[in-house]
Motif scaffolding. Structure first.
Motif, short mmCIF file in Angstrom:
data_model
loop_
_atom_site.label_atom_id
_atom_site.label_comp_id
_atom_site.label_asym_id
_atom_site.label_seq_id
_atom_site.Cartn_x
_atom_site.Cartn_y
_atom_site.Cartn_z
N TYR A 188 0.83 -1.21 0.00
CA TYR A 188 0.00 0.00 0.00
C TYR A 188 0.87 1.27 0.00
N THR A 189 1.89 1.29 0.85
CA THR A 189 2.73 2.48 0.91
C THR A 189 3.46 2.69 -0.42
N ASN A 190 3.92 1.60 -1.03
CA ASN A 190 4.60 1.71 -2.32
C ASN A 190 3.67 2.33 -3.37
N ALA A 191 2.44 1.83 -3.42
CA ALA A 191 1.46 2.36 -4.38
C ALA A 191 1.18 3.83 -4.09
N ALA A 192 1.13 4.17 -2.82
CA ALA A 192 0.90 5.57 -2.44
C ALA A 192 2.05 6.47 -2.90
N MET A 193 3.27 5.98 -2.72
CA MET A 193 4.43 6.78 -3.11
C MET A 193 4.41 7.02 -4.63
N ALA A 194 4.08 5.99 -5.40
CA ALA A 194 4.00 6.14 -6.86
C ALA A 194 2.87 7.10 -7.23
N SER A 195 1.72 6.96 -6.57
CA SER A 195 0.58 7.86 -6.82
C SER A 195 0.97 9.30 -6.54
N ASN A 196 1.67 9.50 -5.43
CA ASN A 196 2.09 10.85 -5.06
C ASN A 196 3.06 11.43 -6.09
N LYS A 197 3.98 10.60 -6.57
CA LYS A 197 4.93 11.05 -7.61
C LYS A 197 4.19 11.44 -8.88
N LEU A 198 3.05 10.80 -9.14
CA LEU A 198 2.26 11.10 -10.33
C LEU A 198 1.30 12.27 -10.10
N GLY A 199 1.37 12.87 -8.88
CA GLY A 199 0.54 14.03 -8.59
C GLY A 199 -0.87 13.70 -8.14
N ASN A 200 -1.14 12.45 -7.84
CA ASN A 200 -2.46 12.05 -7.41
C ASN A 200 -2.47 11.85 -5.89
N SER A 201 -2.53 12.96 -5.16
CA SER A 201 -2.44 12.88 -3.70
C SER A 201 -3.66 12.22 -3.07
N GLU A 202 -4.82 12.31 -3.71
CA GLU A 202 -6.02 11.67 -3.15
C GLU A 202 -5.89 10.14 -3.18
N LYS A 203 -5.40 9.62 -4.29
CA LYS A 203 -5.19 8.17 -4.37
C LYS A 203 -4.09 7.76 -3.39
N ALA A 204 -3.05 8.58 -3.31
CA ALA A 204 -1.96 8.29 -2.36
C ALA A 204 -2.50 8.24 -0.94
N LEU A 205 -3.35 9.18 -0.61
CA LEU A 205 -3.96 9.24 0.72
C LEU A 205 -4.78 7.98 1.01
N THR A 206 -5.54 7.53 0.03
CA THR A 206 -6.33 6.31 0.20
C THR A 206 -5.44 5.12 0.51
N TYR A 207 -4.37 4.96 -0.26
CA TYR A 207 -3.46 3.83 -0.03
C TYR A 207 -2.71 3.96 1.29
N LEU A 208 -2.33 5.17 1.65
CA LEU A 208 -1.61 5.36 2.92
C LEU A 208 -2.50 5.03 4.11
N LYS A 209 -3.76 5.43 4.03
CA LYS A 209 -4.70 5.09 5.12
C LYS A 209 -4.84 3.58 5.23
N LYS A 210 -4.92 2.90 4.09
CA LYS A 210 -5.00 1.43 4.12
C LYS A 210 -3.73 0.84 4.72
N ALA A 211 -2.60 1.44 4.41
CA ALA A 211 -1.32 0.94 4.95
C ALA A 211 -1.30 1.01 6.47
N THR A 212 -1.91 2.07 7.04
CA THR A 212 -1.90 2.19 8.51
C THR A 212 -2.72 1.09 9.17
N TYR A 213 -3.65 0.48 8.43
CA TYR A 213 -4.45 -0.61 8.97
C TYR A 213 -3.86 -1.98 8.66
#
Length: 199
Positions: A67-92
């Protein structure tokens, strides 16, 4: 006897398929990491999302380690909302790490969400006191505590900033404010003299 034989074959088939599936996931993770390392963030994200789908389709979100990896890639692509979704999932999941909380804090900072930024920085500071972002996190926490006028916490974090960070004019000015609010007159005089020497 026939039933036992058939049951043994069924168990063996399931075990072999599980091993193949595990190997494929491992290869997919490696491929995604290679894409990420070479700056092909869209391909990395696509690969990680395939892995995420495999975990989620089996109801094994807690075991998903990308999840964190996908979030980092999403963030690099400028999609902070998708990154946020994956990061929240990573915390669980069982696989949150220092990148998880640092990136959450960075996204919340960009969204000007001070309370959630602060919450994630505090989690980071507590869980990873020797982490790779520690100096940056401690500086930001000092500045946030000063901003929200939590003078005691600001003073606490000043004491764990590096000597280089403590010599920066903006930090010294903030620390002067902290000490003024805490009625530390002697410290205020000392800090004023340091600031005059820098200017």
């Amino acid at each position: 006897m026939n039933r036992l034989f058939l049951l043994s074959i069924l168990v063996l088939t399931i075990a072999i398929n599980s091993c193949d599936s595990g190997k494929q996931l491992g290869q997919s993770k490696q491929t995604a990491q290679t894409y990420y390392s070479t700056g092909e963030f869209d391909k990395a994200l696509s690969s990680w999302e395939t892995i995420i789908t495999a975990y989620e389709s089996k109801g094994k979100e807690k075991d998903c380690d990308v999840y964190t990896n996908a979030a980092m890639a999403s963030n690099k692509l400028g999609n902070s909302e998708k990154a946020l979704t994956y990061l929240k999932k990573a915390t669980y999941s069982d696989f949150s790490n220092e990148d998880t909380y640092f990136t959450l804090a960075e996204i919340y900072k960009a969204q000007d969400n001070l309370s959630l930024e602060l919450e994630n920085l505090e989690i980071y500071s507590s869980k990873y006191p020797q982490g790779k972002y520690t100096a940056e996190v401690n500086t930001r926490l000092f500045n946030l505590y000063t901003e929200i006028e939590n003078w005691g916490k600001a003073n606490e974090f000043w004491n764990i900033l590096t000597p280089e960070q403590q010599m920066l004019s903006p930090q010294l000015e903030s620390y002067l404010t902290v000490n003024d609010k805490l009625d530390n007159t002697d410290k205020c005089i000392e800090l004023s003299n340091k600031l005059l020497a820098i200017d």
